[in-house]
Design an enzyme around this catalytic site. Structure first.
Site, PDB file in Angstrom:
ATOM      1  N   LYS A 172       0.777  -1.244  -0.160  1.00 14.23           N
ATOM      2  CA  LYS A 172      -0.082  -0.062  -0.054  1.00 14.23           C
ATOM      3  C   LYS A 172       0.810   1.194  -0.023  1.00 14.23           C
ATOM      4  O   LYS A 172       0.480   2.445   0.465  1.00 14.23           O
ATOM      5  CB  LYS A 172      -0.935   0.086   1.105  1.00 14.23           C
ATOM      6  CG  LYS A 172      -1.746  -1.083   1.357  1.00 14.23           C
ATOM      7  CD  LYS A 172      -2.431  -1.846   0.044  1.00 14.23           C
ATOM      8  CE  LYS A 172      -3.353  -1.281  -0.456  1.00 14.23           C
ATOM      9  NZ  LYS A 172      -3.834  -1.980  -1.877  1.00 14.23           N
TER      10      LYS A 172
ATOM     11  N   HIS B 184       7.313  -7.142  -2.465  1.00 14.12           N
ATOM     12  CA  HIS B 184       7.017  -6.647  -1.404  1.00 14.12           C
ATOM     13  C   HIS B 184       8.234  -7.312  -0.338  1.00 14.12           C
ATOM     14  O   HIS B 184       8.078  -7.156   1.025  1.00 14.12           O
ATOM     15  CB  HIS B 184       5.795  -6.710  -0.622  1.00 14.12           C
ATOM     16  CG  HIS B 184       4.701  -6.221  -1.191  1.00 14.12           C
ATOM     17  ND1 HIS B 184       4.626  -5.006  -1.502  1.00 14.12           N
ATOM     18  CD2 HIS B 184       3.350  -6.501  -1.483  1.00 14.12           C
ATOM     19  CE1 HIS B 184       3.509  -4.494  -2.245  1.00 14.12           C
ATOM     20  NE2 HIS B 184       2.867  -5.682  -2.004  1.00 14.12           N
TER      21      HIS B 184
ATOM     22  N   SER C 116      -4.678   3.107   4.055  1.00 15.50           N
ATOM     23  CA  SER C 116      -5.066   2.497   2.990  1.00 15.50           C
ATOM     24  C   SER C 116      -5.227   0.847   3.250  1.00 15.50           C
ATOM     25  O   SER C 116      -5.973   0.233   2.530  1.00 15.50           O
ATOM     26  CB  SER C 116      -3.738   2.615   1.922  1.00 15.50           C
ATOM     27  OG  SER C 116      -4.208   1.847   0.516  1.00 15.50           O
TER      28      SER C 116
HETATM   29  N1  LIG Z   1      -1.453   7.084  -9.683  1.00 12.02           N
HETATM   30  C1  LIG Z   1      -1.521   7.232  -8.696  1.00 12.02           C
HETATM   31  N2  LIG Z   1      -1.132   8.122  -7.567  1.00 12.02           N
HETATM   32  C2  LIG Z   1      -1.574   8.343  -6.337  1.00 12.02           C
HETATM   33  N3  LIG Z   1      -1.889   7.210  -5.646  1.00 12.02           N
HETATM   34  C3  LIG Z   1      -1.857   6.106  -6.396  1.00 12.02           C
HETATM   35  C4  LIG Z   1      -1.802   6.018  -7.689  1.00 12.02           C
HETATM   36  N4  LIG Z   1      -2.183   4.596  -8.213  1.00 12.02           N
HETATM   37  C5  LIG Z   1      -2.375   3.986  -7.124  1.00 12.02           C
HETATM   38  N5  LIG Z   1      -2.205   4.942  -5.926  1.00 12.02           N
HETATM   39  C6  LIG Z   1      -2.595   4.268  -4.571  1.00 12.02           C
HETATM   40  O1  LIG Z   1      -1.502   3.679  -3.842  1.00 12.02           O
HETATM   41  C7  LIG Z   1      -2.279   2.694  -3.033  1.00 12.02           C
HETATM   42  C8  LIG Z   1      -2.175   1.218  -3.406  1.00 12.02           C
HETATM   43  O2  LIG Z   1      -0.834   1.023  -2.873  1.00 12.02           O
HETATM   44  P1  LIG Z   1      -0.207  -0.252  -3.588  1.00 12.02           P
HETATM   45  O3  LIG Z   1      -0.272  -0.190  -5.112  1.00 12.02           O
HETATM   46  O4  LIG Z   1       1.219  -0.272  -3.195  1.00 12.02           O
HETATM   47  O5  LIG Z   1      -1.130  -1.481  -3.208  1.00 12.02           O
HETATM   48  S1  LIG Z   1      -0.423  -3.189  -2.909  1.00 12.02           S
HETATM   49  O6  LIG Z   1       0.639  -3.214  -1.831  1.00 12.02           O
HETATM   50  O7  LIG Z   1       0.017  -3.280  -4.140  1.00 12.02           O
HETATM   51  O8  LIG Z   1      -1.651  -3.792  -2.854  1.00 12.02           O
HETATM   52  C9  LIG Z   1      -3.925   3.236  -3.085  1.00 12.02           C
HETATM   53  O9  LIG Z   1      -3.743   4.384  -1.746  1.00 12.02           O
HETATM   54  P2  LIG Z   1      -5.059   4.744  -1.333  1.00 12.02           P
HETATM   55  O10 LIG Z   1      -5.798   5.480  -2.189  1.00 12.02           O
HETATM   56  O11 LIG Z   1      -4.529   5.577  -0.103  1.00 12.02           O
HETATM   57  O12 LIG Z   1      -5.929   3.523  -0.841  1.00 12.02           O
HETATM   58  C10 LIG Z   1      -4.030   3.659  -4.359  1.00 12.02           C
HETATM   59  O13 LIG Z   1      -5.005   4.641  -4.564  1.00 12.02           O
END
Ligand SMILES: Nc1ncnc2c1ncn2[C@@H]1O[C@H](COP(=O)(O)OS(=O)(=O)O)[C@@H](OP(=O)(O)O)[C@H]1O
Length: 294
Positions: free
Chosen positions: A47, A102, A132
């Site tokens: 996340k 991860h 998140s």
């Molecule tokens: N383009 C872009 N810009 C900003 N934020 C983004 C973007 N793409 C993914 N996200 C946000 O990243 C969060 C998901 O994290 P991960 O991709 O690491 O999740 S995972 O570990 O692979 O399941 C999750 O955060 P939260 O919205 O706070 O839940 C996603 O919305």
């Protein structure tokens, strides 16, 4: 294997999401996985911006992604290393191979320490990671559903979540940075200035991009663009592969900085700060908790 339950598989101190570990032998042999000099690993604590950076990496490397002539999901362009649910044959994959992971620093293939292959480590302020994670745990069936932030906070501060203890993950990678060819990126900096972040990543990867390429990458890596792009938004993966608990909610949920303020009470926040200060005292990484901080 050290210890497994329905959701967590503890192996060598790292907590894996047990429902998506499909090849225990692979995990046990990760150390010896043969690394190529041009491999690129994106490493994150869950996340923290994984799919976002997968999208950026794919756009940097693939012209067919940038111009839309290739129709592939981002997760197929930059597959997960330890959760190989689509059973990709990594050895047959053409170079340069891009992976997402991860894993903690002590579990990655030893070949990464020859410092030729590159690692991009993305970290995010842990209160937003927690927030998140909370929503995600109530969205997908492969994660243990959390009744409250309080329940997750206990588990998070105790490392009883996928990815293990956040503090150990970030600290471990930071303290061992000299053993690897690694670039640290911060989610909040990416949010503040996506264009500079794309340039920083492409320069680390020694990839020359035209001005037009950079424009295209920045456009297609914005939250709004990714959310509406079925190849990038993970909607079908959540529904068809990970399993939904509810019809509400998306993988790309909010994508902001500071949403933790709407979730943690004053007391919970103070408790978090105390642990953070104790555990991260001598780690000079910068953190941004709110975009107004500058
Ligand atoms: N383009 C872009 N810009 C900003 N934020 C983004 C973007 N793409 C993914 N996200 C946000 O990243 C969060 C998901 O994290 P991960 O991709 O690491 O999740 S995972 O570990 O692979 O399941 C999750 O955060 P939260 O919205 O706070 O839940 C996603 O919305």
């Amino acid at each position: 294997m050290d210890n497994t339950d329905k959701y967590l598989l503890n192996y060598k101190g790292h907590n894996f999401a047990s429902p998506v570990v499909n090849d225990i032998d692979f995990l046990e042999n990760i150390e010896d996985f043969e690394i190529r000099d041009d491999d690129v690993f994106l490493i994150t604590y869950p996340k923290s911006g994984t799919i976002w950076t997968q999208q950026i990496l794919s756009l940097i490397y693939s012209e067919g992604h940038r111009n839309g002539t290739e129709n592939l999901q981002t997760v197929d362009r930059v597959p997960f290393f330890e959760y190989n649910t689509r059973k990709v044959d990594f050895v047959k994959r053409p170079s340069p191979r891009l992976f997402a992971s991860h894993l903690s620093y002590n579990l990655v293939p030893k070949g990464l320490t020859n410092k030729k292959a590159k690692i991009i480590y993305v970290y995010r302020n842990p209160k937003d990671v927690l927030t998140s994670y909370f929503h995600y745990s109530n969205l997908v069936v492969i994660f243990e559903a959390m009744n409250s932030i309080e329940e997750l906070l206990e588990k998070f501060l105790d490392g009883k979540v996928v990815g293990g203890l956040w503090f150990d993950h970030v600290r471990g990678w930071y303290e061992h940075r000299r053993d690897f060819n690694i670039l640290f990126m911060m989610y909040e900096e990416m949010k503040k200035d996506l264009r500079s972040s794309v340039l920083k990543i492409s320069s680390f990867l020694e990839k020359e991009l035209s001005e037009e390429d950079v424009e295209t990458i920045v456009k297609q890596a914005t939250f709004q663009y990714m959310k509406s792009d079925p190849r990038a938004n993970c909607d079908s993966i959540v529904s068809n592969e990970l399993g939904r608990r509810t019809n509400e909610g998306r993988f790309l949920r909010k994508g902001t900085v500071g949403d933790w303020k709407r979730h943690l009470t004053v007391e919970q926040n103070e408790r978090f700060d105390k642990v953070f200060q104790r555990k991260m005292r001598d780690v000079p990484l910068k953190f941004i908790w709110d975009l107004n901080e500058g």
